[in-house]
Design an enzyme around this catalytic site. Structure first.
Site, PDB file in Angstrom:
ATOM      1  N   ASN A 153      43.268  46.266  36.390  1.00 40.24           N
ATOM      2  CA  ASN A 153      43.842  46.994  35.061  1.00 40.24           C
ATOM      3  C   ASN A 153      45.264  46.922  35.106  1.00 40.24           C
ATOM      4  O   ASN A 153      45.734  47.196  33.954  1.00 40.24           O
ATOM      5  CB  ASN A 153      42.926  48.204  35.109  1.00 40.24           C
ATOM      6  CG  ASN A 153      43.233  49.013  36.288  1.00 40.24           C
ATOM      7  OD1 ASN A 153      43.606  48.679  37.364  1.00 40.24           O
ATOM      8  ND2 ASN A 153      42.607  50.381  36.433  1.00 40.24           N
ATOM      9  N   GLU A 250      41.958  53.138  46.814  1.00 40.83           N
ATOM     10  CA  GLU A 250      42.296  53.769  45.771  1.00 40.83           C
ATOM     11  C   GLU A 250      40.949  53.206  44.951  1.00 40.83           C
ATOM     12  O   GLU A 250      41.115  52.262  44.625  1.00 40.83           O
ATOM     13  CB  GLU A 250      43.595  53.391  45.234  1.00 40.83           C
ATOM     14  CG  GLU A 250      44.692  53.891  45.843  1.00 40.83           C
ATOM     15  CD  GLU A 250      44.915  55.347  45.738  1.00 40.83           C
ATOM     16  OE1 GLU A 250      44.294  56.026  44.740  1.00 40.83           O
ATOM     17  OE2 GLU A 250      45.833  55.905  46.291  1.00 40.83           O
ATOM     18  N   CYS A 284      41.193  54.327  36.265  1.00 39.82           N
ATOM     19  CA  CYS A 284      40.646  54.671  37.348  1.00 39.82           C
ATOM     20  C   CYS A 284      40.547  56.270  37.306  1.00 39.82           C
ATOM     21  O   CYS A 284      39.199  56.767  37.374  1.00 39.82           O
ATOM     22  CB  CYS A 284      41.030  54.376  38.672  1.00 39.82           C
ATOM     23  SG  CYS A 284      42.783  54.873  39.010  1.00 39.82           S
ATOM     24  N   GLU A 461      49.157  57.217  47.020  1.00 42.14           N
ATOM     25  CA  GLU A 461      50.138  56.175  46.868  1.00 42.14           C
ATOM     26  C   GLU A 461      51.222  57.232  45.948  1.00 42.14           C
ATOM     27  O   GLU A 461      50.967  58.339  45.730  1.00 42.14           O
ATOM     28  CB  GLU A 461      49.608  55.232  45.654  1.00 42.14           C
ATOM     29  CG  GLU A 461      48.530  54.400  46.401  1.00 42.14           C
ATOM     30  CD  GLU A 461      48.390  52.838  45.669  1.00 42.14           C
ATOM     31  OE1 GLU A 461      47.970  53.053  44.560  1.00 42.14           O
ATOM     32  OE2 GLU A 461      48.511  51.945  46.456  1.00 42.14           O
TER      33      GLU A 461
HETATM   34  P1  NAD Z   1      36.757  45.290  42.487  1.00 42.61           P
HETATM   35  O1  NAD Z   1      36.304  46.235  43.418  1.00 42.61           O
HETATM   36  O2  NAD Z   1      35.711  44.325  41.946  1.00 42.61           O
HETATM   37  O3  NAD Z   1      37.950  44.353  42.830  1.00 42.61           O
HETATM   38  C1  NAD Z   1      38.973  44.975  43.493  1.00 42.61           C
HETATM   39  C2  NAD Z   1      39.730  43.985  44.316  1.00 42.61           C
HETATM   40  O4  NAD Z   1      38.942  43.651  45.420  1.00 42.61           O
HETATM   41  C3  NAD Z   1      39.833  42.426  43.529  1.00 42.61           C
HETATM   42  O5  NAD Z   1      41.280  41.868  43.883  1.00 42.61           O
HETATM   43  C4  NAD Z   1      38.650  41.533  44.367  1.00 42.61           C
HETATM   44  O6  NAD Z   1      38.997  40.211  44.283  1.00 42.61           O
HETATM   45  C5  NAD Z   1      38.793  42.325  45.624  1.00 42.61           C
HETATM   46  N1  NAD Z   1      37.320  42.327  46.480  1.00 42.61           N
HETATM   47  C6  NAD Z   1      36.175  42.296  46.094  1.00 42.61           C
HETATM   48  N2  NAD Z   1      35.340  42.296  47.187  1.00 42.61           N
HETATM   49  C7  NAD Z   1      36.097  41.995  48.058  1.00 42.61           C
HETATM   50  C8  NAD Z   1      35.730  42.249  49.515  1.00 42.61           C
HETATM   51  N3  NAD Z   1      34.559  42.216  49.854  1.00 42.61           N
HETATM   52  N4  NAD Z   1      36.743  42.130  50.457  1.00 42.61           N
HETATM   53  C9  NAD Z   1      37.857  42.176  50.107  1.00 42.61           C
HETATM   54  N5  NAD Z   1      38.507  42.265  48.671  1.00 42.61           N
HETATM   55  C10 NAD Z   1      37.511  42.262  47.891  1.00 42.61           C
HETATM   56  O7  NAD Z   1      37.522  46.143  41.110  1.00 42.61           O
HETATM   57  P2  NAD Z   1      38.269  45.730  39.825  1.00 42.61           P
HETATM   58  O8  NAD Z   1      36.559  45.408  39.037  1.00 42.61           O
HETATM   59  O9  NAD Z   1      38.947  44.704  39.795  1.00 42.61           O
HETATM   60  O10 NAD Z   1      38.778  47.321  39.178  1.00 42.61           O
HETATM   61  C11 NAD Z   1      38.175  48.122  38.759  1.00 42.61           C
HETATM   62  C12 NAD Z   1      37.627  49.284  39.658  1.00 42.61           C
HETATM   63  O11 NAD Z   1      38.949  49.494  40.175  1.00 42.61           O
HETATM   64  C13 NAD Z   1      37.244  50.512  39.199  1.00 42.61           C
HETATM   65  O12 NAD Z   1      36.076  50.901  40.003  1.00 42.61           O
HETATM   66  C14 NAD Z   1      38.412  51.405  39.023  1.00 42.61           C
HETATM   67  O13 NAD Z   1      38.162  52.835  38.949  1.00 42.61           O
HETATM   68  C15 NAD Z   1      39.217  50.843  40.277  1.00 42.61           C
HETATM   69  N6  NAD Z   1      40.579  51.274  40.278  1.00 42.61           N
HETATM   70  C16 NAD Z   1      40.855  52.205  41.071  1.00 42.61           C
HETATM   71  C17 NAD Z   1      42.369  52.593  40.789  1.00 42.61           C
HETATM   72  C18 NAD Z   1      42.773  54.030  41.891  1.00 42.61           C
HETATM   73  O14 NAD Z   1      44.173  53.853  42.012  1.00 42.61           O
HETATM   74  N7  NAD Z   1      42.101  54.712  42.342  1.00 42.61           N
HETATM   75  C19 NAD Z   1      43.129  52.072  40.233  1.00 42.61           C
HETATM   76  C20 NAD Z   1      42.841  51.025  39.265  1.00 42.61           C
HETATM   77  C21 NAD Z   1      41.483  50.601  39.396  1.00 42.61           C
END
Ligand code: NAD
Length: 487
Positions: A153, A250, A284, A461
């Site tokens: 995002n 996060e 998020c 962060e």
């Molecule tokens: P996701 O969890 O699908 O993927 C996040 C990242 O992790 C990607 O780069 C992905 O390739 C990687 N990944 C996936 N499985 C992995 C594993 N087993 N080991 C290591 N890396 C792995 O998330 P998304 O769909 O890209 O993003 C949306 C989510 O992120 C939502 O839940 C949102 O709330 C959260 N988010 C949190 C914050 C925050 O600061 N708290 C900010 C933005 C998004």
């Protein structure tokens, strides 16, 4: 439209390709067009990135904090100079409207580099501990090579929010952006090197959910900072725990916004809209459970409906557009399925609820959607949707609102709208969340810590607090007399 980078990865100060890696297609979400083809990192690329970082880290950490700070601040200046080009790239990467990316993406990345570049000279000091004849001192030392893993995002912001404090503290980083948004982080790496960052200190490798575990499991990685969903967080934290690595998590949320009867109506509606529709709801910390006092509810819904229906949806490259598409077809399907579940479980659809007629073509658009009469047990009130879907719930008493707001496994953020100063602070003190806003929502300037509680993660962060998560204390005891032993 093409946005093909020179190569897929940026390692040791240069672009590098390895065609043997799985193909990652970068798709412009507003049209469905493939704008770049990249390759996921092969084990050889991953090893090269980690080895480069390892080699560079010592030299970087040995530079004075002020010298490191100058590099980060120069990078911030370059990002600001190139704000338009970087914003245009961010819009292609994510589909977010240029109206947003111009003010929220490279700019907040630059803020982070500037902030950490500015504070490291004073924020990384240790302490002196007098012990009578003897004394001790502490210093803050880097962890080594750290991994950053990003969500889709805020690709440029996430890369900078992780790189700036990590590099400020003297670490080197290997960053893996989301496979859905592979482009922005490469530009950050280029700019850092242009600003004088020694080669190898910040490296970008592409990859998906199969690449991520290899990076997390690499024996030379000391820490993993993940921005992603809760299920991914559990996997990454579990893998890191197996090797006793540091983690920052996060993760996702289902944050509450409480609107009391004395709240300024327009402000509360603005806060709820900001907290649900910015970035097409893919934020998020979004306040997706909006608890409105029963006495205000119908007036609130009327203003919300009118203002939501005035949102301009469409071409993200047009500066008049407020809202673009979701990041992918899969994400759109997911969000549409939640909307259908909301209808089926009896929530009242106030506005939106599907694919907009006004937008033609292949883009992944969803209408800004508001449900009223949502109850706590409904699926849409419990699960993170990550799309432009707001749930409005109503309440009678402060006590009830706090209890219901806290009845969630998540604890990322929360908001309170009230004209009563004491109530604002009283409620904020009792809401279980890492970041709270009173009469405001979703503002995250770099000066304030950001992060979650409960299942939304741990670590922080931004702010000086982030440096604690990228460094560790080293203690030195100094004996000033003879060393005595009882034998
Ligand atoms: P996701 O969890 O699908 O993927 C996040 C990242 O992790 C990607 O780069 C992905 O390739 C990687 N990944 C996936 N499985 C992995 C594993 N087993 N080991 C290591 N890396 C792995 O998330 P998304 O769909 O890209 O993003 C949306 C989510 O992120 C939502 O839940 C949102 O709330 C959260 N988010 C949190 C914050 C925050 O600061 N708290 C900010 C933005 C998004």
């Amino acid at each position: 439209m093409k946005a093909q980078p020179q190569a897929s990865h940026f390692i040791d100060g240069a672009y590098i390709e390895d065609d043997a890696g799985r193909v990652i297609e970068s798709i412009y979400p507003a049209t469905g067009e493939v704008i770049a083809r990249l390759h996921a990192a092969t084990p050889a690329i991953l090893d090269h990135a980690v080895a480069s970082a390892r080699r560079a880290q010592g030299e970087w950490a040995a530079m004075s904090p002020s010298a490191r700070g100058r590099v980060l601040k120069r990078a911030a200046d370059i990002m600001r100079e190139r704000n338009r080009a970087l914003s245009e790239l961010e819009t292609l990467d994510t589909g977010k409207p240029i109206q947003e990316t111009l003010v929220a993406d490279p700019t907040s990345g630059a803020d982070s580099l500037e902030f950490f570049g500015g504070i490291i000279a004073s924020a990384l000091n240790g302490s002196h501990i007098p012990l009578g004849r003897d004394f001790a001192y502490t210093s803050r030392v880097p962890l080594g090579v750290v991994a950053g893993i990003g969500a889709w995002n805020y690709p440029q912001q996430i890369a900078c929010w992780k790189a700036a404090p990590a590099l400020a503290a003297g670490n080197a980083m290997v960053f893996k952006p989301s496979e859905l948004t592979p482009l922005g982080a490469l530009k950050i790496a280029e700019i850092l090197v242009e600003a004088g960052l020694p080669k190898g200190v910040f490296n970008v490798i592409q990859g998906d959910r199969e690449t991520g575990p290899l990076l997390v499991g690499h024996p030379d990685i000391a820490k993993v900072s993940l921005t992603g969903s809760v299920p991914t967080g559990r996997k990454v934290a579990g893998a890191a725990a197996g090797q006793l690595k540091h983690v920052t998590m996060e993760l996702g949320g289902k944050s509450p916004i409480l609107v009391f009867e004395d709240a300024d109506l327009e402000s509360a509606v603005s806060g709820a809209m900001l907290g649900n529709f910015y970035s097409a709801g893919q934020v998020c910390s979004n306040g997706t459970r909006v608890f409105v006092h029963r006495s205000l509810k119908e007036r609130f819904l009327a203003r919300l409906k009118a203002r939501t229906e005035a949102i301009v949806l469409g071409n993200p490259q047009d500066e008049a557009t407020h809202m673009g598409p979701l990041v992918s077809n899969a994400q759109r399907d997911r969000v549409l399925a939640y909307i259908e579940t909301g209808k089926a479980e009896g929530a009242r659809l106030v506005t939106g609820g599907g694919i907009p007629n006004s937008v033609t073509g292949e883009g992944y658009f969803v209408q800004p959607t508001v449900f009223a009469d949502v109850t706590d047990g409904m699926t849409i009130a419990r699960e993170e949707i990550f799309g432009p879907v707001m749930c409005v719930l109503d309440f009678e008493t402060e006590e009830e609102a706090i209890a219901r707001a806290n009845a969630s496994e998540f604890g990322l953020a929360a908001g309170v709208f009230t004209a009563d100063l004491t109530r604002g602070h009283r409620v904020a003190a009792r809401l279980e969340a890492g970041t709270l806003w009173i009469n405001s929502y979703n503002l995250c300037p770099v000066e304030i810590p950001f992060g979650g509680s409960k299942q939304s993660g741990f670590g922080r962060e931004n702010s000086a607090a982030a440096l604690d998560h990228y460094s560790q204390l080293k203690t030195v005891y100094v004996g000033m007399g003879p060393c005595e032993a009882p034998y």
